[in-house]
Write an enzyme that holds these catalytic residues in place. Structure first.
Site: not given
Ligand SMILES: *Cc1c(COP(=O)(O)O)cnc(C)c1O
Length: 429
Positions: A56, A58, A209, A235, A238, A244
């Protein structure tokens, strides 16, 4: 087949072991074309499965609410240092549990409830967290949505590109506090510069993003938004090929607010095993071989797009500049929905997802489009030739979808192809 070395620790749990073996079988004998997926390295998976899950912690390094965080502080600091160096950022927060959490933390950090945000509409390629009515984000903030230009069949002047005139007009009309760049179903490069210009013109913050393209940015195959944006979130699982999870980088002036929004604003204890795995992935992404990988992802997507077009599929936006291809199925077969295509391809051992296309007449559950990506199978070693072959396998399965024999034959050909490209080859001793 023997599962990975990590899995031997759970052999006493037969049910879970059986499920893992079945998933191993699925991942190694079928094609993984979901644009948001990848195969993380054994090192990333080993860190994810490590003893750090027991701690833990935090708070942040040097300011924890629990004892015993001497080592964990170093783990998290290492991840933050590697990430700021990788992207040339002032500050990093590596605690978000996912991309969606990271996005909500960004809004929470820099905006008040009810503030206006200008972002891409879901059916035009945006993400749920960009203000979809189904997402909590739309209940807290006031979203205005931009879209893409109309469809064009002129290869010299492709349509379905981000409509910067529309972005600018909406920005001038609604004076948003924040503009969001970035998409989830958009096959073209997203240039941060015009977004910055518009943001400056109306005094808005720019949030990039980069969930899908973070790996392409790290590898230098796509422009880095960090010099342009106030905040960049993404993320880690990807194209970046880590565990993840999510991460945020920002300018120093926003650092404290971002950290406060992630914890205690949104989350409790961070997942330090994932943070260690993120550190591993950031180091992997800083290697010259990672740039070779991301350039190959893009080259493979181009070859894939060309081959799919010659099979009669219409490419949304006329092509691709990243790791994904968005297909309009109506040209290939007016009756074929994204839902049916996804199901037929699943039976043929080709994993994809249905996706709405701009101005899709069908619902998000049915759709007229299909999204495919090259990041995962490029990790497995596939090149342009294999992706051309996959395009023809997809067309064969979809044309012969009412004939079980044809689908079964494609399934067998897929298994033959996959047998030469085992993503976990380095696991099998
Ligand atoms: C995949 C994605 C997210 C969210 O990611 P998660 O890990 O699935 O919550 C946010 N913004 C964009 C543009 C994405 O492609």
């Amino acid at each position: 087949m023997a599962p990975s070395p990590i899995d031997q620790w759970i052999r006493h749990d037969e049910e879970v072991t059986t499920l893992l073996s079945r998933e191993w079988e699925r991942q190694t004998t079928t094609l993984q074309l979901i644009a948001s997926e990848n195969f993380a390295s054994p090192a990333v998976m080993a860190a994810t499965g490590s003893i750090l899950t027991n701690k833990y912690s935090e708070g942040y390094p040097g300011r924890r609410y629990y004892g015993g965080n001497q080592v964990v502080d170093e783990v998290e600091d290492l991840a933050r240092r590697r990430l700021t160096a990788l992207l040339g950022a002032d500050h990093a927060n590596v605690q978000p549990h996912s991309g969606a959490n990271a996005n909500v933390a960004v809004y929470q950090a820099l905006l008040e409830a009810g503030d206006t945000i200008l972002a891409m509409r879901l059916d035009q390629g945006g993400h749920l967290t960009h203000g979809s009515p189904a997402s909590m984000t739309s209940k807290v903030w006031n979203f205005v949505s931009y879209g893409v230009t109309p469809r064009s069949d002129d290869p010299e002047h492709p349509g379905e590109l981000i409509d910067f005139d529309n972005v600018r007009a909406l920005a001038l009309e609604h004076r948003p506090r924040m503009i969001v760049a970035g998409a989830t179903a958009y096959a073209r490069r997203i240039d941060p510069a015009p977004f910055r210009e518009i943001a400056d013109e109306v005094g808005a913050l720019l949030f990039f993003d980069s969930a899908h393209v973070a790996g392409l940015i790290a590898g230098g195959s796509h422009p880095n938004p960090v010099p342009y944006a106030d905040v960049v979130a993404f993320t880690t699982h990807k194209t970046l090929r880590g565990p993840r999870g999510g991460a945020i980088v920002c300018r120093e002036e926003h650092a404290k607010k971002i950290d406060m929004a992630v914890f205690p604003g949104q989350q409790g204890g961070p997942l330090e095993h994932s943070i260690a795995a993120k550190a591993v992935a950031f180091k992997e992404a800083a290697q010259p071989s990672f740039s070779v990988y991301t350039d190959q992802i893009v080259a493979n997507a181009k070859a894939f797009a060309t081959a799919l077009a010659s099979e009669g599929f219409r490419l949304v936006s006329g092509g691709t500049e990243n790791h994904m291809v968005l297909l309009d199925l109506r040209e290939f077969d007016a009756e074929l929905t994204g839902k049916v295509a996804q199901e037929v391809l699943d039976r043929a051992g080709i994993t994809t997802n249905r996706n709405q296309i701009p101005d899709d007449p069908r619902s998000p559950f049915v759709t007229s489009g299909l999204r495919v990506g090259t990041a995962a199978e490029t990790t497995a070693g596939m090149r342009e030739g294999e992706f051309a072959q996959i395009a023809s396998l997809m067309a064969r399965a979809l044309r012969g979808r009412d004939d079980e024999k044809t689908v079964a034959q494609v399934r067998a050909d897929v298994a033959t192809l996959c047998a030469s490209f085992n993503p976990y080859a380095s696991f099998v001793s």
